[in-house]
Structure formats: C-alpha cells, structure tokens
Design an enzyme around this catalytic site. Structure first.
Site, PDB file in Angstrom:
ATOM      1  N   ASP A   1       3.022   0.050  10.688  1.00 34.27           N
ATOM      2  CA  ASP A   1       2.589  -0.446  12.004  1.00 34.27           C
ATOM      3  C   ASP A   1       3.606  -0.242  13.121  1.00 34.27           C
ATOM      4  OD1 ASP A   1       3.004  -3.681  10.433  1.00 34.27           O
ATOM      5  OD2 ASP A   1       4.515  -2.558  11.562  1.00 34.27           O
TER       6      ASP A   1
ATOM      7  N   HIS B   1       6.609   4.295   3.912  1.00 31.60           N
ATOM      8  CA  HIS B   1       5.221   4.787   3.855  1.00 31.60           C
ATOM      9  C   HIS B   1       4.798   5.426   5.168  1.00 31.60           C
ATOM     10  CE1 HIS B   1       4.365   1.829   0.324  1.00 31.60           C
ATOM     11  NE2 HIS B   1       4.987   2.934  -0.060  1.00 31.60           N
TER      12      HIS B   1
ATOM     13  N   CYS C   1       3.942  17.501   9.174  1.00 30.99           N
ATOM     14  CA  CYS C   1       3.498  18.706   8.453  1.00 30.99           C
ATOM     15  C   CYS C   1       3.715  18.495   6.963  1.00 30.99           C
ATOM     16  CB  CYS C   1       4.313  19.922   8.931  1.00 30.99           C
ATOM     17  SG  CYS C   1       4.031  21.371   7.883  1.00 30.99           S
TER      18      CYS C   1
ATOM     19  N   CYS D   1       1.069  23.709  11.716  1.00 34.17           N
ATOM     20  CA  CYS D   1       2.458  23.448  12.111  1.00 34.17           C
ATOM     21  C   CYS D   1       3.049  24.667  12.834  1.00 34.17           C
ATOM     22  CB  CYS D   1       3.279  23.126  10.845  1.00 34.17           C
ATOM     23  SG  CYS D   1       5.035  22.995  11.133  1.00 34.17           S
TER      24      CYS D   1
ATOM     25  N   CYS E   1       5.890  26.231  10.493  1.00 33.03           N
ATOM     26  CA  CYS E   1       5.658  26.927   9.199  1.00 33.03           C
ATOM     27  C   CYS E   1       4.188  27.211   8.925  1.00 33.03           C
ATOM     28  CB  CYS E   1       6.234  26.063   8.061  1.00 33.03           C
ATOM     29  SG  CYS E   1       5.186  24.638   7.689  1.00 33.03           S
TER      30      CYS E   1
ATOM     31  N   THR F   1       6.002  -8.898   0.333  1.00 32.65           N
ATOM     32  CA  THR F   1       5.515  -7.797  -0.502  1.00 32.65           C
ATOM     33  C   THR F   1       5.172  -8.310  -1.898  1.00 32.65           C
ATOM     34  OG1 THR F   1       5.983  -5.611  -1.442  1.00 32.65           O
ATOM     35  CG2 THR F   1       7.877  -7.086  -1.157  1.00 32.65           C
ATOM     36  N   SER F   2       4.067  -7.768  -2.439  1.00 32.08           N
ATOM     37  CA  SER F   2       3.676  -8.148  -3.807  1.00 32.08           C
ATOM     38  C   SER F   2       4.543  -7.407  -4.820  1.00 32.08           C
ATOM     39  CB  SER F   2       2.196  -7.800  -4.030  1.00 32.08           C
ATOM     40  OG  SER F   2       2.020  -6.382  -3.876  1.00 32.08           O
TER      41      SER F   2
ATOM     42  N   ASN G   1       8.175 -15.272   0.431  1.00 32.59           N
ATOM     43  CA  ASN G   1       6.755 -15.018   0.207  1.00 32.59           C
ATOM     44  C   ASN G   1       6.105 -16.361  -0.113  1.00 32.59           C
ATOM     45  OD1 ASN G   1       4.214 -14.198  -0.914  1.00 32.59           O
ATOM     46  ND2 ASN G   1       5.111 -12.204  -1.354  1.00 32.59           N
TER      47      ASN G   1
ATOM     48  N   ALA H   1       6.725 -15.266   6.589  1.00 30.10           N
ATOM     49  CA  ALA H   1       7.842 -14.453   7.088  1.00 30.10           C
ATOM     50  C   ALA H   1       8.392 -15.002   8.405  1.00 30.10           C
ATOM     51  CB  ALA H   1       7.361 -13.014   7.291  1.00 30.10           C
TER      52      ALA H   1
HETATM   53  N1  APR Z   1       4.465 -14.120   5.203  1.00 26.15           N
HETATM   54  C1  APR Z   1       5.049 -13.497   4.136  1.00 26.15           C
HETATM   55  N2  APR Z   1       4.347 -12.987   3.089  1.00 26.15           N
HETATM   56  C2  APR Z   1       3.006 -13.131   3.131  1.00 26.15           C
HETATM   57  C3  APR Z   1       2.330 -13.760   4.202  1.00 26.15           C
HETATM   58  C4  APR Z   1       3.114 -14.267   5.266  1.00 26.15           C
HETATM   59  N3  APR Z   1       2.577 -14.884   6.328  1.00 26.15           N
HETATM   60  N4  APR Z   1       0.993 -13.737   3.928  1.00 26.15           N
HETATM   61  C5  APR Z   1       0.853 -13.092   2.740  1.00 26.15           C
HETATM   62  N5  APR Z   1       2.057 -12.742   2.258  1.00 26.15           N
HETATM   63  C6  APR Z   1       2.371 -12.006   1.028  1.00 26.15           C
HETATM   64  C7  APR Z   1       1.372 -12.115  -0.083  1.00 26.15           C
HETATM   65  O1  APR Z   1       1.632 -13.255  -0.879  1.00 26.15           O
HETATM   66  C8  APR Z   1       1.620 -10.819  -0.865  1.00 26.15           C
HETATM   67  O2  APR Z   1       2.576 -11.033  -1.896  1.00 26.15           O
HETATM   68  O3  APR Z   1       2.396 -10.636   1.364  1.00 26.15           O
HETATM   69  C9  APR Z   1       2.204  -9.877   0.181  1.00 26.15           C
HETATM   70  C10 APR Z   1       1.329  -8.696   0.509  1.00 26.15           C
HETATM   71  O4  APR Z   1       1.183  -7.924  -0.664  1.00 26.15           O
HETATM   72  P1  APR Z   1       0.346  -6.542  -0.599  1.00 26.15           P
HETATM   73  O5  APR Z   1      -0.924  -6.765   0.135  1.00 26.15           O
HETATM   74  O6  APR Z   1       0.324  -5.973  -1.969  1.00 26.15           O
HETATM   75  O7  APR Z   1       1.235  -5.633   0.379  1.00 26.15           O
HETATM   76  P2  APR Z   1       2.464  -4.732  -0.006  1.00 26.15           P
HETATM   77  O8  APR Z   1       3.329  -5.348  -1.036  1.00 26.15           O
HETATM   78  O9  APR Z   1       3.108  -4.324   1.263  1.00 26.15           O
HETATM   79  O10 APR Z   1       1.743  -3.426  -0.633  1.00 26.15           O
HETATM   80  C11 APR Z   1       2.538  -2.286  -0.844  1.00 26.15           C
HETATM   81  O11 APR Z   1       0.514  -1.024  -1.229  1.00 26.15           O
HETATM   82  O12 APR Z   1      -1.640  -0.480  -0.663  1.00 26.15           O
HETATM   83  C12 APR Z   1      -0.329  -0.084  -0.564  1.00 26.15           C
HETATM   84  O13 APR Z   1       0.501   1.288   1.132  1.00 26.15           O
HETATM   85  C13 APR Z   1       0.117  -0.018   0.875  1.00 26.15           C
HETATM   86  O14 APR Z   1       2.355  -0.384   1.730  1.00 26.15           O
HETATM   87  C14 APR Z   1       1.323  -0.952   0.934  1.00 26.15           C
HETATM   88  C15 APR Z   1       1.738  -1.065  -0.521  1.00 26.15           C
END
Ligand code: APR
Length: 280
Positions: free
Chosen positions: A120, A135, A143, A164, A167, A205-206, A230, A248
């Site tokens: 984003d 990502h 390219c 491109c 290339c 992040t998950s 998280n 966050a």
């Molecule tokens: N603040 C912090 N964390 C949060 C919030 C918040 N307000 N709301 C939700 N979360 C957490 C969730 O608990 C979850 O663990 O954000 C996490 C989002 O997990 P995913 O949706 O799996 O996102 P991400 O880990 O970035 O996925 C990685 O997967 O689909 C691909 O390319 C995509 O970059 C992405 C990658």
C-alpha cells in the site's frame, strides 16, 4: 536473545526495553498494520480470503502466458470481487497514527529497518525511510525480465503497457503475484537486514507466507529476540520473547512514547552529575 530477564509485567514496557537495548531492530509488518487505514487483512476474522475463499495460486502463470490478455482483463475491470474490494480500499487508504509512530521510532533511532509485506505504500507516505517492500508496491510497474521498476505516476492502464524499453520484457504491476518469485534484489536486501537484526518486531502478520515469514525464524535462529504485536495468536507466538496483544496503532504509539522518553534521557543520564563532582 535475552541476556538478562526484563523485570516488568507490562509487555509494552518489556518490548520497549528490548528495543532500547538492541543494536539493530528490524520490523516486519503485515496486513494487520494497515487495518486501521481501512485495508482488510487476508486471513482470520473479516479477511479477504476468509470471506471470498483462498485466492488462485496461478496469477503469475496467467500473466506470463498472456500479458496482453491479462492487461485487457484488468483494463476492462474483469477482476475477481476480492481484487476490486482490495483495490478500492488501497485507493482510499491514508497512513494511520501507527504508520506515523513507526516512522517516529525510526527517527529516534529505535527502529533501523522495516520490511513490509504490504503493497500500500503507506509507510513511505508516513515518512519512513529505511524500507524493503518485499511484496512490491502497487504504485510501481516492473519488468519481469530485467526487473527495472518505474513509477506508475498517473498512469491509468487504458491499454497494455509497451514492452520494457531496456530489454523488451513484459511489464506488470510491481506487486508480487502468487506463483511469482520475490525479485532477487528485494529478497537479498530483506535477508541482509534480517542477518543484521538483534531484535525483530512482527506487527500485524499471521507469519504464514514464505519466504517473508521464514525470515522471522531465521532471525530467531541467528539469536535475535522476537517481539510480536498482534491482537491474535499466530504461528510466530510460540517463539516470541515478548507478545503484545494489541492493535498496531495503539502499540506503536505507546512504544514511541516509551522510547521517546528514553531518547530524551539517555539511559543512566538522569542520575549522572552534570559536572565532575570531584572538582566541586
Ligand atoms: N493490528 C495489528 N494486527 C492486526 C490488526 C490490527 N489492528 N488486525 C488484524 N491483525 C492481524 C491478524 O490477527 C493477522 O494475524 O493481522 C494479521 C494479518 O494476517 P494476514 O491477513 O495473513 O496478512 P499477512 O500476514 O500480511 O499475509 C502475508 O499473504 O496473501 C498474502 O501477499 C499477501 O502479503 C500478504 C501475505
């Protein structure tokens, strides 16, 4: 790796102390970092994949097999509903206080580098400088042959981009598709940062998508301490040294307040005499 126990029951204070005493702090952010900017997550409650079902994993193959056809579909808005929802949220999104707090932590020297899985561009908009967008970034084109990147600027794709200029390769959005390798230069920089980290902070992040998430385990294996921010438990939780069950925005603003105070009064400075008392 923790050298001595941190004596506080408050995870935020534990996290602040770990960060303060770490030589090189790398943050890894995921979709949860941008939830407070109105961008949905992918997994978990309310996530795009949770609501629309898992994405097709052959996006990059589809593009490579027929780049012009792929662009035509995009131009004619023939996109899956979840792509349209994500695009609309991305277009409307602005950095929230958490993005600004993260940029503030970089400014006071508490955070040295951020690796984001998000496309984003909100970290850059909030003023963050040391950033690896593992990502890619939705506001750039790239390219697929030579990796040359160009700003999307005001380019609204009304026809497929020319091949491109360097290339002759096919041009796509910079964002990494499923099935597409992370550009080698990006992955090398992310790994270089992780190998320097003495503390990693995983925010929103998950920790479920490699190779990005694997970097967190590499940091742990290298001896770095791991902080998770998280609201929910993740695969990373069992190896985390400190867990802050919070959004966050709230956690980052609290950390900035805790660490800004430290920055204004360097550790021990408060008790040091302002002059050599022996000479008084
Ligand atoms: N603040 C912090 N964390 C949060 C919030 C918040 N307000 N709301 C939700 N979360 C957490 C969730 O608990 C979850 O663990 O954000 C996490 C989002 O997990 P995913 O949706 O799996 O996102 P991400 O880990 O970035 O996925 C990685 O997967 O689909 C691909 O390319 C995509 O970059 C992405 C990658």
């Amino acid at each position: 790796m923790l050298t001595e126990p941190i004596i506080t029951s408050d995870p935020l204070e534990q996290a602040a102390s770990l960060i303060k005493h770490s030589k090189y702090v790398v943050v890894m952010t995921g979709a949860g970092m941008s939830v407070e900017s109105g961008i949905p997550t992918f997994r978990g409650e309310g996530g795009l994949w949770t609501r629309y079902g898992p994405p097709k994993m052959d996006g990059f193959k589809q593009f490579r097999d027929d780049p012009v056809g792929w662009w035509q579909k995009r131009i004619n808005q023939q996109m899956d509903a979840h792509i349209i929802e994500l695009r609309d949220a991305l277009v409307a999104a602005e950095p929230h206080t958490g993005h600004h707090a993260l940029a503030g932590l970089e400014k006071v020297g508490a955070v040295h580098h951020v690796i984001t899985q998000n496309i984003d561009g909100l970290d850059l908009k909030a003023g963050l400088k040391n950033l690896t967008e593992i990502h890619g970034n939705r506001s750039r084109l790239r390219c697929i042959q030579c990796g040359q990147r160009m700003s999307l600027g005001d380019f609204v794709p009304i026809e497929p981009p020319e091949p491109c200029a360097s290339c002759g390769g096919s041009i796509k959005f910079d964002t990494v598709m499923f099935g597409e390798p992370i550009p080698a230069d990006t992955l090398a920089e992310a790994r270089r940062q992780i190998d320097m980290a003495t503390c990693v902070v995983a925010i929103g992040t998950s920790a479920s998508v490699r190779p990005a998430s694997g970097l967190l385990w590499i940091a742990k294996a290298n001896g770095a301490s791991v902080i998770e921010i998280n609201p929910n438990e993740t695969k990373l939780s069992p190896i985390s040294d400190v867990i802050v069950r919070s959004s966050a925005g709230s956690a980052l603003n609290s950390l900035l307040n805790l660490l800004k105070i430290c920055e204004e009064t360097p550790s021990g400075a408060a008790n040091e005499p302002t002059q050599d008392v022996r000479s008084a």
